[in-house]
Design a protein around this motif. Sequence first.
Motif, PDB file in Angstrom:
ATOM      1  N   UNK A 214       0.831  -1.199   0.000  1.00 26.31           N
ATOM      2  CA  UNK A 214       0.000   0.000   0.000  1.00 26.31           C
ATOM      3  C   UNK A 214       0.866   1.251   0.000  1.00 26.31           C
ATOM      4  N   UNK A 215       1.924   1.257   0.802  1.00 25.19           N
ATOM      5  CA  UNK A 215       2.830   2.408   0.859  1.00 25.19           C
ATOM      6  C   UNK A 215       3.549   2.611  -0.464  1.00 25.19           C
ATOM      7  N   UNK A 216       3.827   1.507  -1.158  1.00 26.32           N
ATOM      8  CA  UNK A 216       4.525   1.587  -2.435  1.00 26.32           C
ATOM      9  C   UNK A 216       3.582   1.852  -3.603  1.00 26.32           C
ATOM     10  N   UNK A 217       2.288   1.872  -3.341  1.00 18.62           N
ATOM     11  CA  UNK A 217       1.324   2.127  -4.402  1.00 18.62           C
ATOM     12  C   UNK A 217       1.086   0.942  -5.313  1.00 18.62           C
ATOM     13  N   UNK A 218       1.360  -0.266  -4.846  1.00 23.11           N
ATOM     14  CA  UNK A 218       1.149  -1.470  -5.642  1.00 23.11           C
ATOM     15  C   UNK A 218       0.120  -2.360  -4.960  1.00 23.11           C
ATOM     16  N   UNK A 219      -0.368  -3.346  -5.705  1.00 25.24           N
ATOM     17  CA  UNK A 219      -1.325  -4.303  -5.161  1.00 25.24           C
ATOM     18  C   UNK A 219      -0.937  -5.703  -5.607  1.00 25.24           C
ATOM     19  N   UNK A 220      -1.128  -6.691  -4.755  1.00 25.19           N
ATOM     20  CA  UNK A 220      -0.802  -8.068  -5.135  1.00 25.19           C
ATOM     21  C   UNK A 220      -1.760  -8.587  -6.198  1.00 25.19           C
ATOM     22  N   UNK A 221      -1.247  -9.303  -7.161  1.00 16.57           N
ATOM     23  CA  UNK A 221      -2.083  -9.893  -8.203  1.00 16.57           C
ATOM     24  C   UNK A 221      -2.772 -11.139  -7.666  1.00 16.57           C
ATOM     25  N   UNK A 222      -3.971 -11.392  -8.162  1.00 19.67           N
ATOM     26  CA  UNK A 222      -4.666 -12.618  -7.803  1.00 19.67           C
ATOM     27  C   UNK A 222      -5.729 -12.474  -6.751  1.00 19.67           C
ATOM     28  N   UNK A 223      -5.845 -11.311  -6.119  1.00 18.79           N
ATOM     29  CA  UNK A 223      -6.897 -11.097  -5.135  1.00 18.79           C
ATOM     30  C   UNK A 223      -8.184 -10.671  -5.837  1.00 18.79           C
ATOM     31  N   UNK A 224      -9.343 -11.039  -5.299  1.00 16.29           N
ATOM     32  CA  UNK A 224     -10.594 -10.556  -5.903  1.00 16.29           C
ATOM     33  C   UNK A 224     -10.717  -9.053  -5.736  1.00 16.29           C
ATOM     34  N   UNK A 225     -11.316  -8.404  -6.726  1.00 11.52           N
ATOM     35  CA  UNK A 225     -11.501  -6.953  -6.617  1.00 11.52           C
ATOM     36  C   UNK A 225     -12.550  -6.609  -5.565  1.00 11.52           C
ATOM     37  N   UNK A 226     -13.463  -7.555  -5.325  1.00  6.80           N
ATOM     38  CA  UNK A 226     -14.505  -7.312  -4.328  1.00  6.80           C
ATOM     39  C   UNK A 226     -14.743  -8.591  -3.536  1.00  6.80           C
ATOM     40  N   UNK A 227     -15.040  -8.408  -2.268  1.00 10.84           N
ATOM     41  CA  UNK A 227     -15.331  -9.512  -1.359  1.00 10.84           C
ATOM     42  C   UNK A 227     -16.583  -9.137  -0.579  1.00 10.84           C
ATOM     43  N   UNK A 228     -17.581 -10.024  -0.613  1.00 11.32           N
ATOM     44  CA  UNK A 228     -18.822  -9.795   0.125  1.00 11.32           C
ATOM     45  C   UNK A 228     -18.905 -10.808   1.255  1.00 11.32           C
ATOM     46  N   UNK A 229     -19.000 -10.313   2.476  1.00 14.95           N
ATOM     47  CA  UNK A 229     -19.071 -11.167   3.669  1.00 14.95           C
ATOM     48  C   UNK A 229     -20.497 -11.080   4.191  1.00 14.95           C
ATOM     49  N   UNK A 230     -21.175 -12.220   4.198  1.00 20.61           N
ATOM     50  CA  UNK A 230     -22.620 -12.185   4.448  1.00 20.61           C
ATOM     51  C   UNK A 230     -23.004 -13.073   5.624  1.00 20.61           C
ATOM     52  N   UNK A 231     -23.660 -12.457   6.611  1.00 25.39           N
ATOM     53  CA  UNK A 231     -24.326 -13.193   7.666  1.00 25.39           C
ATOM     54  C   UNK A 231     -23.437 -13.945   8.625  1.00 25.39           C
ATOM     55  N   UNK A 232     -22.151 -13.639   8.667  1.00 20.92           N
ATOM     56  CA  UNK A 232     -21.251 -14.327   9.587  1.00 20.92           C
ATOM     57  C   UNK A 232     -21.428 -13.732  10.982  1.00 20.92           C
ATOM     58  N   UNK A 233     -21.673 -14.598  11.961  1.00 19.12           N
ATOM     59  CA  UNK A 233     -22.017 -14.120  13.297  1.00 19.12           C
ATOM     60  C   UNK A 233     -20.806 -13.893  14.186  1.00 19.12           C
ATOM     61  N   UNK A 234     -19.638 -14.418  13.817  1.00 18.14           N
ATOM     62  CA  UNK A 234     -18.445 -14.228  14.645  1.00 18.14           C
ATOM     63  C   UNK A 234     -17.196 -14.500  13.821  1.00 18.14           C
ATOM     64  N   UNK A 235     -16.190 -13.664  14.017  1.00 19.68           N
ATOM     65  CA  UNK A 235     -14.869 -13.850  13.425  1.00 19.68           C
ATOM     66  C   UNK A 235     -13.831 -13.478  14.481  1.00 19.68           C
ATOM     67  N   UNK A 236     -12.701 -14.171  14.540  1.00 22.16           N
ATOM     68  CA  UNK A 236     -11.660 -13.797  15.488  1.00 22.16           C
ATOM     69  C   UNK A 236     -10.967 -12.510  15.076  1.00 22.16           C
ATOM     70  N   UNK A 237     -10.281 -11.898  16.022  1.00 23.15           N
ATOM     71  CA  UNK A 237      -9.580 -10.645  15.741  1.00 23.15           C
ATOM     72  C   UNK A 237      -8.583 -10.808  14.602  1.00 23.15           C
ATOM     73  N   UNK A 238      -7.913 -11.960  14.549  1.00 23.87           N
ATOM     74  CA  UNK A 238      -6.926 -12.179  13.502  1.00 23.87           C
ATOM     75  C   UNK A 238      -7.562 -12.097  12.118  1.00 23.87           C
ATOM     76  N   UNK A 239      -8.750 -12.696  11.959  1.00 24.55           N
ATOM     77  CA  UNK A 239      -9.437 -12.652  10.668  1.00 24.55           C
ATOM     78  C   UNK A 239      -9.856 -11.232  10.321  1.00 24.55           C
ATOM     79  N   UNK A 240     -10.346 -10.476  11.302  1.00 20.68           N
ATOM     80  CA  UNK A 240     -10.745  -9.093  11.041  1.00 20.68           C
ATOM     81  C   UNK A 240      -9.535  -8.238  10.669  1.00 20.68           C
ATOM     82  N   UNK A 241      -8.406  -8.482  11.308  1.00 14.06           N
ATOM     83  CA  UNK A 241      -7.180  -7.764  10.947  1.00 14.06           C
ATOM     84  C   UNK A 241      -6.786  -8.057   9.511  1.00 14.06           C
ATOM     85  N   UNK A 242      -6.889  -9.333   9.103  1.00 16.58           N
ATOM     86  CA  UNK A 242      -6.545  -9.709   7.734  1.00 16.58           C
ATOM     87  C   UNK A 242      -7.481  -9.041   6.736  1.00 16.58           C
TER      88      UNK A 242
END
Length: 372
Positions: A214-242
């Motif tokens: 992010x600081x270098x102004x680049x992005x990793x290839x292969x990630x989805x441009x959009x991610x929709x997270x639906x109806x999940x009732x709990x996630x650990x802090x590590x997952x939210x950080x990611x």
Amino acid sequence: MQNGLMVLHGNRLETLTELVADWLQREPLSPLETETFLVQSNGMAQWLKLQLADALGISAGFQFQMPARFLWGAYRTVLGEDQVPRTSPFDKSRLLWRLYRLLPTLLNSEHFGPLRHFLADDVDGRKRHQLAERLADLFDAYQMYRADWLDDWENGNDRLRKDQDRDTFDEFPTSQLWQAHLWRALLADMDSSKRGLSRSAIHRDFIAALTLQKEQGTSPAGLPRRLIIFGISALPQQALEALAALSQHCQILMLVQNPCQHYWADIVEDKQLLRRQLDNRKRHVTTMPENRVNPLLAAWGKQGRDFIGLLYDHDDPDSYRSVFHNQIDLFEAIEPQSVLQQLQQDILDLEPLPKPDQRPPLRAGSASPADG
């Protein structure tokens, strides 16, 4: 497409589904691009597919994954498949058999008295397998929820950090110190090249890599441009950080089914949550009398309450409020026609349960299972 983490709360899955369908129509991906959803179960995936098919006329080009599987794939994408194996040596299935082999070699040590006592009459190895399975589950959970404990133990600090961001500690019972010694024994049993492949270690490298790009102004290839997270009732802090780190490079829309329109993560008797300092970003904060607590909501489950609280640490609604015309809280009140609906409305409004003689009258013929 605007990158960032956008969190929308609502008390009805149907309303959240309508918003997803509207968003997919307003902000479509390229015709052959796959839309990625994170859900908490296969049942939820099937339900959402049907709902979107009804709303959009077709349900195609959608990929549904569980959070843990998606995040491990994201680790491999960002850090490289040569750096992150397809299967971690710290996965439960591998830890189980490593522990099964390792336990007999440790029992003579003074640190493992409780384990030695448990396995004293293990003639055929069944208890050893049972114990190894339970311990594998335990360390797998620690990697997700208390990676800070494992870091301390690896460095010889036998302590239980209260908060991952603070140097305050709970008492580490002497009867449980064997956990720290066992974690170090597990690491010592591995090749040096594998010791840095725990989920917590890879997670740290993942966050650092995304921040640097992010600081270098680049992005990793292969990630989805959009991610929709639906109806999940709990996630650990590590997952939210990611997910927060990923949102620097893609758009993440999180739809949260929240039974209460007010901030309720600190309504229980939990010292850690009571210390949480609310700030202006917590959009559901409401001044409530101390006794205005719904006991059903308070008993909802610590993991779910912590999840609601952690969301606010990563949420900045002012950065995306205008995109949804200021409609980012999709709570819908109902006119109760049954006792069950009355309970749902009380939870939505953070109202205490009324006494039987104080319940509002319900419409005649509105009996529900809760009425007996």
